[in-house]
Design a protein around this motif. Structure first.
Motif, mmCIF file in Angstrom:
data_model
loop_
_atom_site.group_PDB
_atom_site.id
_atom_site.type_symbol
_atom_site.label_atom_id
_atom_site.label_comp_id
_atom_site.label_asym_id
_atom_site.label_seq_id
_atom_site.Cartn_x
_atom_site.Cartn_y
_atom_site.Cartn_z
ATOM 1 N N ILE A 38 -0.833 8.943 -5.488
ATOM 2 C CA ILE A 38 -1.968 8.068 -5.203
ATOM 3 C C ILE A 38 -1.391 6.786 -4.626
ATOM 4 O O ILE A 38 -0.511 6.168 -5.229
ATOM 5 N N VAL A 39 -1.868 6.406 -3.450
ATOM 6 C CA VAL A 39 -1.413 5.166 -2.820
ATOM 7 C C VAL A 39 -2.568 4.169 -2.828
ATOM 8 O O VAL A 39 -3.724 4.530 -2.625
ATOM 9 N N PHE A 40 -2.227 2.919 -3.092
ATOM 10 C CA PHE A 40 -3.217 1.854 -3.177
ATOM 11 C C PHE A 40 -3.100 0.933 -1.976
ATOM 12 O O PHE A 40 -2.036 0.823 -1.361
ATOM 13 N N ASP A 41 -4.198 0.260 -1.649
ATOM 14 C CA ASP A 41 -4.225 -0.640 -0.500
ATOM 15 C C ASP A 41 -3.188 -1.755 -0.598
ATOM 16 O O ASP A 41 -2.760 -2.280 0.420
ATOM 17 N N ASP A 42 -2.789 -2.127 -1.805
ATOM 18 C CA ASP A 42 -1.796 -3.200 -1.958
ATOM 19 C C ASP A 42 -0.373 -2.675 -1.795
ATOM 20 O O ASP A 42 0.582 -3.389 -2.045
ATOM 21 N N THR A 43 -0.208 -1.409 -1.386
ATOM 22 C CA THR A 43 1.052 -0.688 -1.152
ATOM 23 C C THR A 43 1.709 -0.198 -2.431
ATOM 24 O O THR A 43 2.794 0.356 -2.378
ATOM 25 N N GLY A 44 1.050 -0.338 -3.562
ATOM 26 C CA GLY A 44 1.560 0.254 -4.795
ATOM 27 C C GLY A 44 1.260 1.746 -4.797
ATOM 28 O O GLY A 44 0.431 2.227 -4.015
ATOM 29 N N GLU A 45 1.949 2.484 -5.656
ATOM 30 C CA GLU A 45 1.772 3.935 -5.710
ATOM 31 C C GLU A 45 1.840 4.418 -7.154
ATOM 32 O O GLU A 45 2.518 3.828 -7.988
ATOM 33 N N LEU A 46 1.142 5.510 -7.416
ATOM 34 C CA LEU A 46 1.218 6.199 -8.692
ATOM 35 C C LEU A 46 1.658 7.622 -8.385
ATOM 36 O O LEU A 46 0.961 8.355 -7.681
ATOM 37 N N LEU A 47 2.838 8.000 -8.885
ATOM 38 C CA LEU A 47 3.390 9.318 -8.609
ATOM 39 C C LEU A 47 2.801 10.335 -9.575
ATOM 40 O O LEU A 47 2.325 9.976 -10.661
ATOM 41 N N PRO A 48 2.815 11.624 -9.221
ATOM 42 C CA PRO A 48 2.197 12.650 -10.059
ATOM 43 C C PRO A 48 2.744 12.721 -11.485
ATOM 44 O O PRO A 48 2.025 13.119 -12.401
ATOM 45 N N ASP A 49 3.987 12.311 -11.684
ATOM 46 C CA ASP A 49 4.570 12.361 -13.033
ATOM 47 C C ASP A 49 4.267 11.110 -13.852
ATOM 48 O O ASP A 49 4.755 10.949 -14.960
ATOM 49 N N GLY A 50 3.456 10.201 -13.294
ATOM 50 C CA GLY A 50 3.055 9.001 -14.012
ATOM 51 C C GLY A 50 3.884 7.764 -13.704
ATOM 52 O O GLY A 50 3.545 6.672 -14.150
ATOM 53 N N ARG A 51 4.975 7.924 -12.938
ATOM 54 C CA ARG A 51 5.772 6.748 -12.571
ATOM 55 C C ARG A 51 4.983 5.864 -11.617
ATOM 56 O O ARG A 51 4.185 6.343 -10.825
ATOM 57 N N SER A 54 5.847 -0.207 -7.609
ATOM 58 C CA SER A 54 5.236 -1.523 -7.418
ATOM 59 C C SER A 54 4.914 -1.766 -5.955
ATOM 60 O O SER A 54 5.566 -1.211 -5.068
ATOM 61 N N PRO A 55 3.908 -2.604 -5.694
ATOM 62 C CA PRO A 55 3.594 -2.942 -4.301
ATOM 63 C C PRO A 55 4.838 -3.447 -3.579
ATOM 64 O O PRO A 55 5.662 -4.153 -4.160
ATOM 65 N N HIS A 56 4.961 -3.067 -2.314
ATOM 66 C CA HIS A 56 6.151 -3.435 -1.543
ATOM 67 C C HIS A 56 5.770 -3.966 -0.169
ATOM 68 O O HIS A 56 6.307 -3.566 0.839
ATOM 69 N N ARG A 57 4.831 -4.883 -0.179
ATOM 70 C CA ARG A 57 4.419 -5.524 1.079
ATOM 71 C C ARG A 57 5.579 -6.311 1.651
ATOM 72 O O ARG A 57 6.392 -6.881 0.938
ATOM 73 N N THR A 58 5.589 -6.388 2.965
ATOM 74 C CA THR A 58 6.589 -7.187 3.654
ATOM 75 C C THR A 58 6.142 -8.650 3.610
ATOM 76 O O THR A 58 4.995 -8.948 3.925
ATOM 77 N N PRO A 59 7.048 -9.575 3.221
ATOM 78 C CA PRO A 59 6.671 -10.988 3.205
ATOM 79 C C PRO A 59 6.160 -11.428 4.572
ATOM 80 O O PRO A 59 6.705 -11.071 5.601
ATOM 81 N N GLY A 60 5.068 -12.157 4.563
ATOM 82 C CA GLY A 60 4.493 -12.649 5.804
ATOM 83 C C GLY A 60 3.592 -11.638 6.491
ATOM 84 O O GLY A 60 3.097 -11.890 7.584
ATOM 85 N N ALA A 61 3.358 -10.490 5.868
ATOM 86 C CA ALA A 61 2.521 -9.465 6.498
ATOM 87 C C ALA A 61 1.046 -9.852 6.514
ATOM 88 O O ALA A 61 0.304 -9.396 7.354
ATOM 89 N N LEU A 62 0.638 -10.696 5.580
ATOM 90 C CA LEU A 62 -0.738 -11.127 5.537
ATOM 91 C C LEU A 62 -0.927 -12.364 6.413
ATOM 92 O O LEU A 62 -0.136 -13.295 6.366
ATOM 93 N N ALA A 63 -1.951 -12.357 7.194
ATOM 94 C CA ALA A 63 -2.235 -13.510 8.051
ATOM 95 C C ALA A 63 -2.787 -14.643 7.196
ATOM 96 O O ALA A 63 -3.534 -14.417 6.257
#
Length: 66
Positions: A38-51, A54-63
């Motif tokens: 499962i991928v989230f809009d904030d770039t975080g992810e939930l893997l099938p095994d429950g791991r 954390s979000p991994h946005r690139t610094p400065g990516a947001l205007a």
């Protein structure tokens, strides 16, 4: 879970986030990939095994408003 060719990368693969989206829910901010991730809009992810990835946005990516 993947039945198309070529098969999507597994959830354990470094490029797991490139799997095909099988169910998108943009109004809720998440999508389910073919490999069970499962991928989230904030770039975080939930893997099938429950791991959690954390979000991994690139610094400065947001205007910023001027």
């Amino acid at each position: 879970m993947c039945s198309h060719q070529p098969p999507c990368p597994t959830a354990d693969s470094p490029c797991h986030h490139t799997a095909v989206i099988v169910s998108a829910h943009p109004e809720q901010g998440w999508s389910l990939l073919c490999n069970g991730t499962i991928v989230f809009d904030d770039t975080g992810e939930l893997l099938p095994d429950g791991r959690v990835v954390s979000p991994h946005r690139t610094p400065g990516a947001l205007a910023t408003a001027a």
